[in-house]
Design a protein around this motif. Structure first.
Motif, PDB file in Angstrom:
ATOM      1  N   LYS A 141       0.822  -1.105  -0.022  1.00  0.00           N
ATOM      2  CA  LYS A 141      -0.061  -0.121   0.144  1.00  0.00           C
ATOM      3  C   LYS A 141       0.997   1.015   0.091  1.00  0.00           C
ATOM      4  O   LYS A 141       1.856   1.429   0.983  1.00  0.00           O
ATOM      5  N   GLN A 142       0.695   2.194  -1.065  1.00  0.00           N
ATOM      6  CA  GLN A 142       1.392   3.461  -1.071  1.00  0.00           C
ATOM      7  C   GLN A 142       0.762   4.553  -1.524  1.00  0.00           C
ATOM      8  O   GLN A 142      -0.310   4.372  -2.694  1.00  0.00           O
ATOM      9  N   GLU A 143       1.026   5.496  -1.287  1.00  0.00           N
ATOM     10  CA  GLU A 143       0.067   6.875  -1.650  1.00  0.00           C
ATOM     11  C   GLU A 143       0.361   7.189  -3.209  1.00  0.00           C
ATOM     12  O   GLU A 143      -0.756   7.625  -3.890  1.00  0.00           O
ATOM     13  N   ASN A 144       1.355   6.839  -3.815  1.00  0.00           N
ATOM     14  CA  ASN A 144       1.920   7.175  -5.118  1.00  0.00           C
ATOM     15  C   ASN A 144       1.320   6.155  -6.130  1.00  0.00           C
ATOM     16  O   ASN A 144       1.736   5.943  -7.523  1.00  0.00           O
ATOM     17  N   LEU A 145       0.812   4.772  -5.582  1.00  0.00           N
ATOM     18  CA  LEU A 145       0.208   3.762  -6.554  1.00  0.00           C
ATOM     19  C   LEU A 145      -0.881   3.287  -5.973  1.00  0.00           C
ATOM     20  O   LEU A 145      -0.746   2.550  -4.833  1.00  0.00           O
ATOM     21  N   LYS A 146      -1.926   3.618  -6.038  1.00  0.00           N
ATOM     22  CA  LYS A 146      -3.197   2.981  -5.704  1.00  0.00           C
ATOM     23  C   LYS A 146      -4.150   2.172  -6.638  1.00  0.00           C
ATOM     24  O   LYS A 146      -3.645   0.947  -6.853  1.00  0.00           O
ATOM     25  N   ASP A 147      -4.768   2.518  -7.539  1.00  0.00           N
ATOM     26  CA  ASP A 147      -5.357   1.644  -8.697  1.00  0.00           C
ATOM     27  C   ASP A 147      -4.272   1.544  -9.741  1.00  0.00           C
ATOM     28  O   ASP A 147      -3.626   2.685 -10.056  1.00  0.00           O
ATOM     29  N   PHE A 148      -4.158   0.409 -10.314  1.00  0.00           N
ATOM     30  CA  PHE A 148      -3.145   0.366 -11.492  1.00  0.00           C
ATOM     31  C   PHE A 148      -3.425  -0.735 -12.342  1.00  0.00           C
ATOM     32  O   PHE A 148      -4.139  -1.610 -11.997  1.00  0.00           O
ATOM     33  N   ILE A 149      -2.764  -0.982 -13.489  1.00  0.00           N
ATOM     34  CA  ILE A 149      -3.158  -2.077 -14.592  1.00  0.00           C
ATOM     35  C   ILE A 149      -1.953  -2.213 -15.109  1.00  0.00           C
ATOM     36  O   ILE A 149      -0.958  -1.667 -15.453  1.00  0.00           O
TER      37      ILE A 149
END
Length: 702
Positions: A141-149
């Motif tokens: 869990k990290q602020e600069n990567l939440k939803d990703f593909i």
């Protein structure tokens, strides 16, 4: 128990080059027996690599790791922030399985990585077992990567040499293929090897498990474990010597995996053994899955079943009432009430607990020749000549059950919302098991002539998980046909009994059939992932011609090989697939009635991929053992000793053996049954006919 020890070494190596000095960080992890070694490398550009060796033999050389995301490249500029290391040594009890107690023993390394410019975090977790290596990616869990593909997984398997591989073609939708053996560099070669017409655009790609013979004393298998919210992994032949690459089954728009942090990939697994039998005995794939999700498992059981199934495939009766696959029917509908009661009577007479009935519900008349459709089935309305309430009442009177069949034709848009109602209906009727089929294209629209998803993509992976979880709410067990591959999840969801995912018995009824070597390839490939629904037990091998073919159909085994399949084609819920009339009066049927479905222990006595295989299994709760041995198209004499039997005990061995002149091609249905007393000190010679087998019941004499 978990304890922390020093199991890795981190070295900074400076290598003098002609123009610059390269800085590499190397991290090593060894298995508890120190025979398997995983080396993790971060080079001077921050690119991630690994290699694997067994003892002094390196068989996977410098192979890339990482991802391409839709908005970020996780390929380079990494640095190691920290690492954690531990040893785990525990045991757990199976609800059912090939053994009662499983040891989970491994060394583990977690590397916490950070990309320098983006500050994105990525962990790599590695486990080294005595029977293999596994690694997975974890997105914290990290602020600069939440939803990703995920648009590409960069994982490679770059082999040191062009070893011999056993594989079948991948096409995102179907595992029901022949297996080939070839050098790694020829995997997926659609010119040299036959593949399904219309799928040429996905040549050079294999399904997993893919099994590779490194040398005479080293065999490995590439697969994955804990596939529950990800796309199924195929192996792409990169055409760069003998390098394979992870190739994920996409959503139709090109996305591979849709995720949000925290998130983890399935395990990428490399099972390792010094002989083929060691792969079969490995529990690594199951161990990599989470523990049993259910507190109460008393409702889960193993058993054998018969059913209205084989008669449909050989053309004796039909699935539908009036029109089947777009053509008028000229034969009786199989799933009628009278025929169901006939099968129920047979099951009750012979102590078989369940009767599968295919074609009992409305919808089969509306199916097209391509097995596709949209909104055809409702899965709760009986055909005009089948009364499900009457049949289920009759099963209760006879002390057996109906096994429900749901052919979804991959119409997930309609089936998934209906599961709750359908599974409650099954529970109310006293049904314990549902066999769910997924023929056809996923969510096919008959008007637009389009489909929405692939069988092996993330959408369907999620569906299969939802299905087994929903079934558990009603204490139902599941057998899947046309499934996603097994990756050990029967540990977590032990009501997931078996999956097809193979070119099974039915191909003998209406195609060129399965070759004699097919059965001695599957234990070392497909079945490494988990239990198989192969539907063994066919006694009548010559099936005759069909009205649409001049070629007669047949099963390419002997009867004794079909008996041995109950041991070699592992399933906790095997079918006695033939017609009841072919069992009545046949002495070989006694073995099917006797053979257990749950085991305390299992051992491979011998095995060579594509040639022969012998396994013994101990019946749970007793000292009785059962043996199954099978051969390819060649006859064999296999010497074994009986040291697996309990010492100081005497057993009666009931031996079902191919007769002297038995042969899969010309004389497959002759066999002999003999009995003799044996102990653990005895030796035996198993004589297998060409395409034949042998099955033995060792029962303790008390």
């Amino acid at each position: 128990m978990t304890k922390y020890i020093s199991i890795i070494s981190i070295l900074i190596i400076f290598i003098s080059c002609t123009s610059k000095t390269e800085k590499r960080i190397i991290t090593n992890l060894q298995s508890p027996d120190q025979q398997n070694k995983f080396s993790f490398v971060v080079d001077s550009s921050g690119v991630l690599f690994y290699n694997v060796q067994h003892n002094d033999v390196e068989f996977i050389k410098k192979s890339a790791l990482g991802f391409e995301l839709q908005k970020h490249s996780l390929k380079n500029n990494f640095k190691i922030l920290s690492s954690e290391e531990s040893t785990h040594d525990t045991q757990w009890k199976t609800v059912w399985g090939q053994r009662e107690t499983v040891r989970d023993y491994y060394n583990e390394l977690t590397l916490h990585l950070k990309q320098k410019e983006t500050n994105l975090l990525l962990d790599v977790v590695v486990r080294a077992y005595n029977d293999g290596i596994a690694f997975r990616y974890v997105f914290p869990k990290q602020e600069n990567l939440k939803d990703f593909i995920i648009m590409d997984e960069l994982t490679e398997f770059d082999f040191v040499d062009d070893y011999k591989a056993w594989w079948n073609f991948a096409d995102y939708d179907n595992y029901e293929k022949e297996y080939y053996n070839s050098p790694i560099s020829k995997i997926g070669d659609s010119i040299q090897f036959w593949r399904r017409p219309g799928k040429e655009e996905r040549a050079n790609m294999a399904n997993t498990p893919t099994t590779i013979e490194v040398n005479d004393n080293l065999v490995i298998s590439i697969h994955e474990a804990d596939l529950t919210d990800y796309a199924g992994m195929n192996l792409l032949n990169t055409l760069d010597n003998s390098k394979l690459k992870a190739h994920l089954t996409p959503w139709l728009n090109g996305d591979l995996v849709r995720a949000k942090t925290p998130f983890q990939s399935p395990w990428r697994t490399i099972q390792i053994s010094e002989n083929a039998g060691g792969l079969v005995e490995s529990d690594m794939i199951m161990n990599l899955n989470p523990p049993n999700a259910y507190e109460d498992t008393s409702w889960i059981e193993t058993y054998k079943y018969i059913g209205i199934w084989w008669e449909l495939h050989i053309g004796k009766t039909a699935w539908a009432e009036k029109t089947q696959f777009g053509r008028p029917i000229t034969k009786p509908h199989g799933a009628n009430t009278k025929n169901a009661k006939y099968h129920i009577d047979f099951a009750a007479k012979h102590g078989i607990s369940d009767v599968l009935i295919e074609g009992w519900d409305k919808g089969w008349d509306d199916m097209e020749g391509s097995w596709t459709g949209y909104g055809i089935f409702d899965w709760k309305t009986s055909t005009d000549d089948f009364n499900i309430e009457e049949v289920c009442h009759y099963t209760k009177e006879k002390g057996v059950r109906m096994m429900m069949y749901h052919e979804t034709i991959s119409d997930i848009d309609h089936y998934e919302p209906a599961m709750d109602e359908l599974y409650k209906m099954c529970s109310d009727l006293g049904i314990k098991t549902i066999k769910v089929g997924y023929t056809g294209d996923v969510n096919y629209d008959t008007e637009k002539k389009t489909y929405k998803q692939h069988h092996h993509g993330q959408y369907m992976v999620r569906h299969y998980k939802k299905m087994v979880q929903k079934a558990a709410e009603y204490k139902l067990m599941i057998v899947n046909h046309e499934p996603i591959k097994f990756t050990g999840e029967q540990r977590t969801y032990p009501n997931l009994m078996a999956r097809e995912g193979v070119r099974g018995q039915e191909y003998n009824a209406w195609s060129k059939g399965n070759q004699p070597e097919h059965g001695v390839v599957l234990p070392f490939t497909r079945i490494l992932g988990g239990p198989i629904d192969y539907t063994p037990g066919v006694f009548k091998m010559f099936l005759g011609k069909r009205d649409w073919s001049e070629v007669p159909f047949r099963v390419k085994t002997t009867i004794c090989k079909q008996l041995a399949y109950y041991l070699t084609m592992y399933s906790p819920m095997p079918m006695a697939a033939d017609l009841p009339e072919n069992y009545e009066g046949n002495a070989a049927f006694q073995f099917i009635k006797d053979v257990p479905t749950d085991w305390s222990n299992s051992k491979v006595l011998n095995g060579k991929i594509g040639d022969y295989y012998t396994v013994v299994r101990q019946e749970k709760g007793t000292d009785n053992w059962y043996l199954g041995s099978i051969s390819d198209e060649n006859g064999r004499n296999l010497d074994i000793d009986l040291s697996f039997l309990s010492k100081d005990k005497t057993y009666e061995a009931t031996i079902y053996a191919d007769a002297e002149d038995a042969h899969w091609l010309e004389n497959p249905e002759i066999f002999e049954v003999t009995k003799k007393q044996v102990t653990s000190k005895n030796k035996m010679t198993l004589k297998l006919a060409p395409g034949g087998g042998q099955a033995i019941a060792f029962k303790e004499i008390k």
